[in-house]
Design an enzyme around this catalytic site. Structure first.
Site, PDB file in Angstrom:
ATOM      1  CE1 TYR A  89       3.309  -1.787  -4.079  1.00 11.66           C
ATOM      2  CE2 TYR A  89       0.922  -1.798  -4.112  1.00 11.66           C
ATOM      3  CZ  TYR A  89       2.111  -1.130  -3.904  1.00 11.66           C
ATOM      4  OH  TYR A  89       2.105   0.177  -3.519  1.00 11.66           O
TER       5      TYR A  89
ATOM      6  N   PRO B 240       9.622   1.165  -0.025  1.00 10.83           N
ATOM      7  CG  PRO B 240       7.771   2.388   0.667  1.00 10.83           C
ATOM      8  CD  PRO B 240       8.166   1.065   0.068  1.00 10.83           C
TER       9      PRO B 240
ATOM     10  CG  HIS C  96       4.383   0.339  -1.168  1.00  8.71           C
ATOM     11  ND1 HIS C  96       3.191   0.799  -0.651  1.00  8.71           N
ATOM     12  CD2 HIS C  96       4.985   1.423  -1.680  1.00  8.71           C
ATOM     13  CE1 HIS C  96       3.087   2.092  -0.869  1.00  8.71           C
ATOM     14  NE2 HIS C  96       4.160   2.496  -1.485  1.00  8.71           N
TER      15      HIS C  96
ATOM     16  CB  SER D 204       5.797   9.805  -3.713  1.00 10.88           C
ATOM     17  OG  SER D 204       5.235   9.624  -2.465  1.00 10.88           O
TER      18      SER D 204
END
Length: 653
Positions: free
Chosen positions: A90, A103, A329, A545
């Site tokens: 990240y 997301p 996230h 996912s």
């Protein structure tokens, strides 16, 4: 030998009583790396990689030296890979957060008949947030336990406590995940409400009392009136947070020159969460449209400026009933987002709106509009950010598809794991579209360890490739019985790798640790990490996912590479919901074509199962073992960033 704990550590953060993340043996990881990559490389590439890996792992070589340094690091830290992983996944990533990293959960379409209805919904939602926050503050959230494989293992709960207390601060080269520590005199808790690209401070505690739902509705009504006041409207500063991270860091430093802007930034950065009251976006609100609007707001012409992407939780309430939550996230994985969101939706369904009965705080102070002083330089930066967001909006190719022919119940009747089965179907879809296998990411939760986040399940196994080739190139030359054996072989391989990953023995985190410890020691980057195979291994063209829900909603996210797909799936008993994303700018990808191949593959796999299992009951030991498979409550799909939710080791129920 891998380094394991014999006894759980009791005194290191990230979960009392949990073991430390193990460190796999160097040989095991290097052997598995070669096995994972061989069929993804040319013969020439693989021969070169094999020699490089052999040299790296040689006795007395650089690999052994780095491994011993990682063993030392493991002794001294609660989780030896956490910092490396967080930065790599990240904080070092310079791409814009919307679509690329953040997301979204898309709620069921709401039927708001009047403007007040959306505000009632928002007030009810905020009440649920405050109830959930009370559980968190009292550390009263029940501990999650693994089910299925290694059942009964408690899971690390630390991620939950970052939901409403963290913030991603942009930096010129690396962002910082800021965790707010409670002070002796905490300021009143507040939420930021975004409305018409303006930001308002909504205090949820006034005179030491939490606002009830009626008070919240009153305050939201005031905010809407204030936002409608055109003479006071300020530029859409939130657009700056949708830019690349380095660009946003530079813009933020320009904003910080003015004390007014510093105060506004401070209020946003310390808030519990954002509630974004969106304008209606247009007549067509299909699942696909709502997914796109949740990911990027529709750009500057719609609600793209009505966001602050650095905040972990942004609840979106659209006047047209388009609602959901966008999450930053880096503080937590998808399972945490799902659990929190399901709590809120169940709270709203199960707890009637309390708009009439409760006593109100008399004379509530009006919510405060955040002010910005904007120089010509800031206006120029805003125009640049708006253009880039608009390009991202145009570029996203999203396709949300509900597959109704069967769901996980049919798959379980075949004595197969639904997650492994769907992963093989995704491999088949990609191969049918593109004629080759590619590096694939499915995140596996390692929360059974202190401060555990995720590792990667490499779903593009040699066994999956053998099956998809038999279903495509060898459709006529391979018998159904052979294809069925290959399907079971692919599912077994997927299951075995899943178990490795959730028990901390997969390869991606280990390779990352070896690479980063070399950098820390100022050793020249080892050849294994400069090799083309390593670059290919980390280009996750298929980022997948599983995000199962028990409430009607679905998750979506963007691809993690320009020529890739994001594939999120939510298996239900009699159907499977897929959210597939790609980029229009890539001539190689097309979400609709991928979905078409995926549907055909799922139908072909069903037909194969029906043919081969007709009149027989596949309950032999081999197949039953597969049924002990793990389930990924969500998967880090966000690969480089991780949607990452996944494998808590839960058995399908």
């Amino acid at each position: 030998m891998p380094v394991l704990d014999r006894e759980p550590s009791k005194d290191l953060g990230g979960g009392d009583g949990l073991s430390k993340l193990p460190l796999p043996s160097l040989k095991d990881t290097l052997d598995m790396y070669l096995r994972c990559m061989k069929h993804l490389l040319t013969e020439e590439q693989f021969n070169k990689t094999q020699n490089i890996v052999k040299q790296f792992g040689a006795p007395g070589g650089v690999g052994e030296r780095l491994q011993s340094k990682l063993e030392e690091r493991r002794k001294n830290k609660a989780n030896w890979v956490y910092d490396y992983w967080l930065n790599d996944m990240y904080l070092n990533n310079r791409l814009a957060l919307p679509v690329n990293s953040s997301p979204a959960m898309v709620f069921p379409q709401q039927n708001f008949r009047a403007p007040i209805d959306s505000l009632r919904f928002a007030a009810h939602l905020i009440s649920g947030v405050l109830e959930y926050k009370t559980l968190l503050d009292g550390r009263a959230l029940p501990v999650d336990y693994a089910r299925g494989q290694l059942a009964g293992t408690p899971l690390c709960m630390e991620q939950y406590y970052r939901l409403f207390t963290s913030y991603r601060l942009p930096g010129p080269e690396r962002d910082t995940l800021v965790a707010q520590e409670s002070s002796v005199m905490p300021e009143p808790e507040h939420i930021i409400v975004a409305c018409k690209n303006q930001f308002f401070v909504l205090d949820v505690v006034i005179n030491f009392r939490r606002l009830n739902e009626r008070d919240l509705l009153t305050q939201l009504e005031k905010i809407v009136k204030m936002a409608d006041s055109e003479e006071e409207q300020l530029p859409p500063i939130g657009l700056l947070t949708s830019d690349g991270r380095t660009e946003w860091a530079e813009s933020r430093s320009v904003l910080m020159r003015e004390s007014t802007n510093r105060d506004s930034l401070d209020m946003i950065e310390r808030c519990l969460c954002l509630v974004c009251l969106d304008d209606a976006s247009g007549p067509e609100l299909s699942d696909t449209t709502r997914a796109m609007l949740m990911l990027h707001g529709g750009g500057v012409a719609k609600n793209g400026g009505n966001r602050w992407y650095d905040k972990p939780m942004q609840f979106v309430v659209g006047a047209d009933g388009c609602c959901g939550v966008v999450c930053e996230h880096s503080p937590f994985e998808g399972i945490v987002l799902v659990q929190c969101t399901e709590y809120l939706l169940k709270y709203m369904i199960g707890s009637p709106s309390k708009l009439v009965r409760a006593a109100s705080v008399s004379e509530l102070p009006a919510p405060r509009r955040l002010r910005w002083k904007c120089t010509p330089e800031i206006h120029k930066l805003l125009a640049c950010s708006a253009d880039k967001l608009q390009r991202l909006v145009r570029n996203l190719d999203m396709n949300v598809h509900k597959f109704y022919d069967y769901g996980k119940e049919f798959i379980k009747k075949q004595k197969m794991s639904p997650d492994a089965y769907i992963q093989v179907a995704l491999q088949l879809a990609y191969y049918r579209c593109h004629g080759r296998p590619v590096s694939t990411y499915e995140s596996a939760s390692i929360r059974r360890f202190q401060e555990g986040r995720v590792d990667n399940i490499r779903s593009a196994t040699p066994e999956a490739l053998a099956f998809v080739k038999a279903m495509t190139d060898g459709m006529l030359s391979t018998s159904d019985t052979e294809k069925m054996e290959m399907l079971r072989g692919a599912i077994t391989a997927q299951t075995k790798y899943t178990i490795l990953a959730i028990t901390g023995m997969a390869i991606d985190n280990h390779l990352l640790g070896l690479r980063e410890i070399a950098h820390e020691l100022k050793i020249e980057k080892p050849e294994i990490f400069k090799d083309e195979a390593y670059l290919i291994s980390n280009q996750f063209i298929l980022s997948t996912s599983q995000v199962p829900t028990t409430v009607e909603m679905f998750c979506c996210y963007g691809p993690v590479v320009p020529n890739g797909y994001g594939a999120c799936y939510n298996p239900q008993s009699d159907h499977i919901l897929f959210s597939v994303s790609s980029f229009h700018e890539s001539p190689q990808t097309c979400s609709a074509e991928f979905v078409k191949c995926l549907v055909q593959g799922l139908l072909d796999m069903r037909d194969l199962c029906n043919k081969c299992n007709c009149g027989s009951n596949p309950t032999d030991k081999h197949n039953m073992n597969i049924n002990t498979n793990i389930h990924s409550p969500m998967s880090a799909s966000f690969c480089p960033w991780g949607l990452s939710v996944s494998l808590t080791g839960q058995k399908y129920v």
